[in-house]
Each structure stands twice: as structure tokens, then as C-alpha cells.
Design a protein around this motif. Sequence first.
Motif, PDB file in Angstrom:
ATOM      1  N   ASP A   1       0.818  -1.215   0.000  1.00 46.37           N
ATOM      2  CA  ASP A   1       0.000   0.000   0.000  1.00 46.37           C
ATOM      3  C   ASP A   1       0.849   1.262   0.000  1.00 46.37           C
ATOM      4  N   GLY A   2       2.177   1.103   0.047  1.00 41.39           N
ATOM      5  CA  GLY A   2       3.079   2.230  -0.123  1.00 41.39           C
ATOM      6  C   GLY A   2       3.119   3.215   1.020  1.00 41.39           C
ATOM      7  N   ASP A   3       2.788   2.774   2.244  1.00 42.11           N
ATOM      8  CA  ASP A   3       2.799   3.711   3.370  1.00 42.11           C
ATOM      9  C   ASP A   3       4.133   3.703   4.109  1.00 42.11           C
ATOM     10  N   GLY A   4       5.117   2.971   3.580  1.00 42.72           N
ATOM     11  CA  GLY A   4       6.439   2.979   4.183  1.00 42.72           C
ATOM     12  C   GLY A   4       6.672   1.925   5.241  1.00 42.72           C
ATOM     13  N   LYS A   5       5.676   1.084   5.508  1.00 44.97           N
ATOM     14  CA  LYS A   5       5.872   0.008   6.477  1.00 44.97           C
ATOM     15  C   LYS A   5       5.101  -1.228   6.040  1.00 44.97           C
ATOM     16  N   ILE A   6       5.620  -2.360   6.479  1.00 42.10           N
ATOM     17  CA  ILE A   6       4.972  -3.636   6.171  1.00 42.10           C
ATOM     18  C   ILE A   6       4.039  -3.992   7.309  1.00 42.10           C
ATOM     19  N   ASP A   7       2.758  -4.163   6.986  1.00 39.43           N
ATOM     20  CA  ASP A   7       1.763  -4.469   8.012  1.00 39.43           C
ATOM     21  C   ASP A   7       0.909  -5.640   7.548  1.00 39.43           C
ATOM     22  N   VAL A   8       1.272  -6.832   8.014  1.00 42.20           N
ATOM     23  CA  VAL A   8       0.524  -8.034   7.616  1.00 42.20           C
ATOM     24  C   VAL A   8      -0.579  -8.360   8.619  1.00 42.20           C
ATOM     25  N   TRP A   9      -0.886  -7.418   9.500  1.00 43.17           N
ATOM     26  CA  TRP A   9      -1.976  -7.607  10.456  1.00 43.17           C
ATOM     27  C   TRP A   9      -3.212  -6.808  10.050  1.00 43.17           C
ATOM     28  N   ASP A  10      -3.037  -5.545   9.680  1.00 43.86           N
ATOM     29  CA  ASP A  10      -4.171  -4.657   9.447  1.00 43.86           C
ATOM     30  C   ASP A  10      -4.288  -4.126   8.030  1.00 43.86           C
ATOM     31  N   SER A  11      -3.272  -4.262   7.216  1.00 37.46           N
ATOM     32  CA  SER A  11      -3.327  -3.761   5.841  1.00 37.46           C
ATOM     33  C   SER A  11      -3.720  -4.884   4.892  1.00 37.46           C
ATOM     34  N   VAL A  12      -4.842  -4.730   4.238  1.00 41.57           N
ATOM     35  CA  VAL A  12      -5.291  -5.727   3.268  1.00 41.57           C
ATOM     36  C   VAL A  12      -4.300  -5.833   2.099  1.00 41.57           C
ATOM     37  N   PRO A  13      -3.908  -4.705   1.470  1.00 41.37           N
ATOM     38  CA  PRO A  13      -2.968  -4.829   0.351  1.00 41.37           C
ATOM     39  C   PRO A  13      -1.666  -5.511   0.736  1.00 41.37           C
ATOM     40  N   ASP A  14      -1.093  -5.146   1.875  1.00 36.67           N
ATOM     41  CA  ASP A  14       0.157  -5.774   2.296  1.00 36.67           C
ATOM     42  C   ASP A  14      -0.022  -7.271   2.506  1.00 36.67           C
ATOM     43  N   SER A  15      -1.124  -7.648   3.137  1.00 39.09           N
ATOM     44  CA  SER A  15      -1.359  -9.059   3.443  1.00 39.09           C
ATOM     45  C   SER A  15      -1.578  -9.883   2.179  1.00 39.09           C
ATOM     46  N   LEU A  16      -2.410  -9.382   1.272  1.00 38.83           N
ATOM     47  CA  LEU A  16      -2.704 -10.135   0.056  1.00 38.83           C
ATOM     48  C   LEU A  16      -1.481 -10.212  -0.857  1.00 38.83           C
ATOM     49  N   ALA A  17      -0.747  -9.126  -0.964  1.00 40.67           N
ATOM     50  CA  ALA A  17       0.457  -9.136  -1.796  1.00 40.67           C
ATOM     51  C   ALA A  17       1.512 -10.072  -1.223  1.00 40.67           C
ATOM     52  N   THR A  18       1.572 -10.157   0.097  1.00 40.47           N
ATOM     53  CA  THR A  18       2.524 -11.069   0.726  1.00 40.47           C
ATOM     54  C   THR A  18       2.196 -12.511   0.392  1.00 40.47           C
ATOM     55  N   ILE A  19       0.908 -12.862   0.428  1.00 41.54           N
ATOM     56  CA  ILE A  19       0.502 -14.216   0.035  1.00 41.54           C
ATOM     57  C   ILE A  19       0.896 -14.486  -1.411  1.00 41.54           C
ATOM     58  N   ALA A  20       0.641 -13.527  -2.289  1.00 43.03           N
ATOM     59  CA  ALA A  20       0.953 -13.710  -3.702  1.00 43.03           C
ATOM     60  C   ALA A  20       2.454 -13.843  -3.928  1.00 43.03           C
ATOM     61  N   LYS A  21       3.253 -13.026  -3.250  1.00 42.78           N
ATOM     62  CA  LYS A  21       4.706 -13.120  -3.411  1.00 42.78           C
ATOM     63  C   LYS A  21       5.216 -14.463  -2.915  1.00 42.78           C
ATOM     64  N   HIS A  22       4.634 -14.952  -1.825  1.00 45.10           N
ATOM     65  CA  HIS A  22       4.985 -16.270  -1.294  1.00 45.10           C
ATOM     66  C   HIS A  22       4.778 -17.337  -2.382  1.00 45.10           C
ATOM     67  N   LEU A  23       3.600 -17.338  -3.008  1.00 43.04           N
ATOM     68  CA  LEU A  23       3.298 -18.327  -4.029  1.00 43.04           C
ATOM     69  C   LEU A  23       4.181 -18.151  -5.261  1.00 43.04           C
ATOM     70  N   ALA A  24       4.383 -16.897  -5.679  1.00 43.98           N
ATOM     71  CA  ALA A  24       5.216 -16.640  -6.853  1.00 43.98           C
ATOM     72  C   ALA A  24       6.651 -17.100  -6.609  1.00 43.98           C
ATOM     73  N   SER A  25       7.163 -16.851  -5.417  1.00 47.65           N
ATOM     74  CA  SER A  25       8.527 -17.256  -5.081  1.00 47.65           C
ATOM     75  C   SER A  25       8.653 -18.770  -5.023  1.00 47.65           C
ATOM     76  N   ASP A  26       7.547 -19.450  -4.709  1.00 56.04           N
ATOM     77  CA  ASP A  26       7.557 -20.908  -4.645  1.00 56.04           C
ATOM     78  C   ASP A  26       7.353 -21.557  -6.013  1.00 56.04           C
ATOM     79  N   GLY A  27       7.183 -20.726  -7.052  1.00 62.58           N
ATOM     80  CA  GLY A  27       7.126 -21.282  -8.400  1.00 62.58           C
ATOM     81  C   GLY A  27       5.788 -21.232  -9.101  1.00 62.58           C
TER      82      GLY A  27
END
Length: 428
Positions: free
Chosen positions: A229-255
Amino acid sequence: MIRFRPLHAVRLICAFAAFMLAFAAGAGFSNVANAYDRATVQQQFQNWLATDMRRAALQSGVSASVYDRSTKGLTINWSLPDLVPPGTKPPERRVQTQPEFSEPGPYFNENNLNYLAVKGRQLYRQYKPVLDQIEARYGVPGRIVLAIWGREMGYGAAEEKYDILQVLGTKAFMTGSRQQMFQHEFITALKIIQSGAAPLDKHKASWAGAFGQPQLMPSNFLDYAVDFDGDGKIDVWDSVPDSLATIAKHLASDGWERGRDWGYEAVIPENVSCAQEGPDNARAISVWVKQGINRVSGKTFPAEELREPGMMLVPQGRYGPEFIVTPNFYVLKKYNNSDLYALFVGNLADRIQYGMGAFVQPWQRTGTLLRSDVADMQRKLMGMGYDTGGADGLVGFKTRRSIGDWQMRNRVSQTCWPTPQLKNELLR
């Protein structure tokens, strides 16, 4: 920043989330730590924190001040499953009858899947711009990302109640063969706190130490967490964009393979062996079609998929739904190493975007086997030269196809699944 809204209705699925966490935690296992003097073990824990663990953390780059402040007052969490004090042997475990060890059907509770699908479709519409951006960057469809969020945390409704450092510290001290892994995660958590990347000491986790909407271990956080979400911090608890993008990056990194689906429910004719499954037995989907395997309900495989590799999957042998899956199915398993987990996510994702329902072929009741029963069958098969993947009592694809190969060799109806009747035939 887009924040999670109170999802009061989703509280209805919290009991389901707790139910699945209990499965994952090994519900029914005795907590062996109860057999020991807690005061003595607690003192050993304090000594370990002050010496061996402190030395290892400081050698890894954690400052003395951060370590001492973070571990001050840290105690063992005795409620965690399977605690084994150092230098002791765990008593024999009481064998379980979880879905993975008997019948998969209960894992796919239709009421809960329907509820998650309805809520998922609502969230898909709400966050479609974000999900489209995430898919453009990582190649993972939004429906898959949402399905993992729903499966892991009920879209933010499931509650975490364990102190992160206490869980990791307890497991690093008292989990036997997995101590080294949890010691690494404990030190990594301290490094995250020290760097200021995330205040892990201010948040809660699951019983296993995973935290946030994506359910990350500390090392996962370092590898995959994203400030989307570009707010300068990673928040996987309360930020929907950060959380969903983290899941996607996890899957993309796994192939994750961009542009491919996870898999398709199929019909495998009786004259086609069910002992051909497994990720090591991939072949072009067109080859499976030539064997007579087609999708359910008269559907055809997408033309672009026919030349791509696919794998047979029969998670309950001939007694349940059958599939041709893509390599992306095994990427889902890297998120949580379970065929049933990956199928749950895939089915939920299809319900969210395509309005699909339950698998066409139902999960049948085949009779309950204890984990020790399956392990006995595996040992017998291994003794005859079959590769079951070990004698752990888990019915993985190597065990299923070993059963199928044994049945074919002995001219027994091929089911590729352990049942009480098959146990009697095999072990007599």
C-alpha cells in the motif's frame, strides 16, 4: 492505508478455524510436559535463555540490549502440544483419527465452504483493483490469494492468542527434533524486532508461531512480506494490500506458473490405473486424455492446457473426487503441505470467482483407520519392496499408489486407498 473492517458475520466461521487449528496442532495428543516438574523445567528454560540461546542470538547479530529486553520475563507456554523437555523421551503418542488419516470428507465442510465463498465474492468485488495489481505483479490470480486468506484466517476474523516470542521460545527449547528450526525462527523474530521491520513483540500468533493474515513464520516474513500500500511500512496484520500481496509473493517465489490454473476435477475410467499419481509422474494433459481421462460433467480441458504437464491426483483413491492437477497445485502445498489444504484452497477459489460448488464426486465413507494401522500397512508394503514414502501413518501419494500397485499385482480390485478390509487382507 486500507484497513480491515470488523467482519462480525465472519465470526460464524471462527469455530471452524479453531477446529482446523486443532487438527493442525495434533488434537488428541497428550501434552507430555505435564509428566514433568514444571518448576524444574522452567528453571532449565531460564538458564538456557541466559546462556546457550543468548550466545547464539548475539553471534547471529542480535544486540545484547534487544535480546535481554525481549526475553525478560519469558516463560514456557505449557498449553502448547507435544512439549518434550531436553534430555527426556516423549511417551508413546495416542494414535489419532484425523481426516488425513481416515476419511477426507469432514475437511470439506460444505456450510463453511459456502460461507467462505459468499464472503470471498464480496471481498473480491471490494478489493478487485488491488487484486488486479497484485496479479499483474506476481502472476497469482486474486481468487487464489483470497482463498488462502479465507482458509488461513477467515478473512481476518480468526483470532491469534499466543505471544509470538513465548511460542517460538517454548518450541525452540522443547520440541525435540524441530528445536533447531524453532531456534532459527526465534532468532529471526528478534532480528525483525531489532530492525524495526515489524513489532513482533507487540502482536499475537497461532500455537505454531505463525502470525498475521498470511500466517507467516519470521523467516517467511523476511522472505515474502511486502509493503504494497506504499505507506512505508509492512503491516501483515491490518493492511489488506500488504497481506494479500505477501501471500501472492509467497506463491510466486515458490514457483507459481503465471496463466495456469491449479487443477481440474476429472473422471478416471476403471480401466485406467489409479496408481499413476504423484508430482514425479507428470505428463502432458493430452496424454491423460488419450488414456480416457476427462473432466467431470462433460467439460473439456482448456486447449492451452493440453500440451502442458499435469499430474493425476486421487486423494481418497477410488472413493472420492479424482483430479488432474497442474504444478501450481504443488505450489499451494508449499504454503501448507497437505493435499487436502491445497484442494480446499483450489475449490474455494473456484467458488469465489466462478460460482462453482462442491466436487461432483462425493467423498465416501470407507471406515476409520488409526494412524498406527496405516503405519503397519506401510511397513508391510515397504517390506515387499514398495516405496510408501516411509511408515509415518500419513496417506500420501506414495502410499496410495503403493496400495494400488499391490492390489493390481495381487489381482485385488484397485482402489488406491487404505480401508479396514484392505488392512485385514494386507496384514494377514
